[in-house]
Design an enzyme around this catalytic site. Structure first.
Site, PDB file in Angstrom:
ATOM      1  N   LYS A 151      13.018   6.033 -12.732  1.00 61.40           N
ATOM      2  CA  LYS A 151      12.575   5.373 -13.949  1.00 61.40           C
ATOM      3  C   LYS A 151      13.222   6.017 -15.179  1.00 61.40           C
ATOM      4  O   LYS A 151      13.843   7.076 -15.076  1.00 61.40           O
ATOM      5  CB  LYS A 151      11.050   5.440 -14.023  1.00 61.40           C
ATOM      6  CG  LYS A 151      10.373   4.663 -12.895  1.00 61.40           C
ATOM      7  CD  LYS A 151       8.859   4.819 -12.961  1.00 61.40           C
ATOM      8  CE  LYS A 151       8.169   4.068 -11.844  1.00 61.40           C
ATOM      9  NZ  LYS A 151       6.696   4.242 -11.916  1.00 61.40           N
ATOM     10  N   TYR A 175       7.697  -6.391 -11.225  1.00 63.48           N
ATOM     11  CA  TYR A 175       6.296  -5.965 -11.214  1.00 63.48           C
ATOM     12  C   TYR A 175       5.310  -7.136 -11.210  1.00 63.48           C
ATOM     13  O   TYR A 175       4.141  -6.955 -11.552  1.00 63.48           O
ATOM     14  CB  TYR A 175       6.016  -5.057 -12.423  1.00 63.48           C
ATOM     15  CG  TYR A 175       6.587  -3.673 -12.273  1.00 63.48           C
ATOM     16  CD1 TYR A 175       6.138  -2.811 -11.278  1.00 63.48           C
ATOM     17  CD2 TYR A 175       7.575  -3.212 -13.128  1.00 63.48           C
ATOM     18  CE1 TYR A 175       6.659  -1.539 -11.135  1.00 63.48           C
ATOM     19  CE2 TYR A 175       8.102  -1.931 -13.000  1.00 63.48           C
ATOM     20  CZ  TYR A 175       7.640  -1.109 -12.000  1.00 63.48           C
ATOM     21  OH  TYR A 175       8.146   0.159 -11.853  1.00 63.48           O
ATOM     22  N   ASN A 224       5.863   8.734 -14.462  1.00 61.41           N
ATOM     23  CA  ASN A 224       5.859   9.401 -13.160  1.00 61.41           C
ATOM     24  C   ASN A 224       7.205   9.406 -12.442  1.00 61.41           C
ATOM     25  O   ASN A 224       7.278   9.538 -11.240  1.00 61.41           O
ATOM     26  CB  ASN A 224       4.744   8.861 -12.267  1.00 61.41           C
ATOM     27  CG  ASN A 224       4.908   7.411 -11.903  1.00 61.41           C
ATOM     28  OD1 ASN A 224       5.933   6.794 -12.171  1.00 61.41           O
ATOM     29  ND2 ASN A 224       3.898   6.846 -11.277  1.00 61.41           N
ATOM     30  N   HIS A 279       9.963   5.200  -8.647  1.00 61.03           N
ATOM     31  CA  HIS A 279       9.281   4.123  -7.918  1.00 61.03           C
ATOM     32  C   HIS A 279       9.845   4.090  -6.511  1.00 61.03           C
ATOM     33  O   HIS A 279      11.043   4.272  -6.310  1.00 61.03           O
ATOM     34  CB  HIS A 279       9.547   2.767  -8.596  1.00 61.03           C
ATOM     35  CG  HIS A 279       9.225   1.596  -7.719  1.00 61.03           C
ATOM     36  ND1 HIS A 279       7.953   1.070  -7.632  1.00 61.03           N
ATOM     37  CD2 HIS A 279       9.990   0.879  -6.868  1.00 61.03           C
ATOM     38  CE1 HIS A 279       7.966   0.071  -6.768  1.00 61.03           C
ATOM     39  NE2 HIS A 279       9.193  -0.075  -6.297  1.00 61.03           N
ATOM     40  N   GLU A 326      12.257  -6.164  -2.875  1.00 65.92           N
ATOM     41  CA  GLU A 326      12.851  -5.407  -3.976  1.00 65.92           C
ATOM     42  C   GLU A 326      14.353  -5.244  -3.798  1.00 65.92           C
ATOM     43  O   GLU A 326      15.114  -5.376  -4.769  1.00 65.92           O
ATOM     44  CB  GLU A 326      12.156  -4.045  -4.104  1.00 65.92           C
ATOM     45  CG  GLU A 326      10.722  -4.182  -4.564  1.00 65.92           C
ATOM     46  CD  GLU A 326       9.910  -2.904  -4.503  1.00 65.92           C
ATOM     47  OE1 GLU A 326       8.881  -2.841  -5.190  1.00 65.92           O
ATOM     48  OE2 GLU A 326      10.293  -1.958  -3.774  1.00 65.92           O
TER      49      GLU A 326
END
Length: 148
Positions: A9, A49, A112, A115, A126
């Site tokens: 990310k 998402y 965080n 992913h 994905e």
């Protein structure tokens, strides 16, 4: 062999963690099949998402993902989805064990670092979204040292 989608990310890219994260997957014996640095557009982030679109944090998550470049990857190996999630650690960094990516580098759930696909089916979706032209099919000369 199973494949998974892994995305570093924007915070992971900005903090210079790309090499460290790639190294952890390589050292485990997984094979890199696809890799690209990309600035994500809002509609693409919303599609990625879409399963979280009803959650109260959806818009904030989309804003976060489009805030800077990400590194999109496809990794292949035996049980790579489950093992990849173990390498990554729990979604909430405070629940992540030391030695995991989030346990070592993340502080807040909203930043965080990484992913990872949560199932084989999610990985297929994905990978198809992020790598519509497919991935590279090759085998490392080290394969016979890591696989029976």
């Amino acid at each position: 062999m199973e494949q998974t989608f892994i995305m570093i990310k924007p915070d992971g890219v900005q903090r210079g963690l790309v090499g460290e994260i790639i190294s952890r997957f390589e050292k485990k014996g997984f094979s890199l099949r696809g890799l690209k640095l990309i600035s994500v557009e809002r509609p693409f982030a919303e599609k990625h998402y879409e399963d979280l679109s009803s959650k109260p944090f959806f818009n904030k998550l989309v804003e976060y993902i489009i805030s800077g470049p990400v590194v999109a990857m496809v990794w292949e190996g035996k049980n790579v989805v489950v093992t990849g999630r173990k390498i990554i650690g729990a979604t909430n960094p405070s629940d992540s064990a030391p030695g995991t990516i989030r346990g070592d580098f993340a502080v807040e759930i909203g930043r965080n670092v990484i992913h990872g696909s949560d199932s084989v089916e999610s990985a297929r979706k994905e990978i198809a979204l992020w790598f519509p032209d497919g991935t590279v099919n090759w085998q490392s000369s080290l394969h016979h040292w890591t696989h029976e």
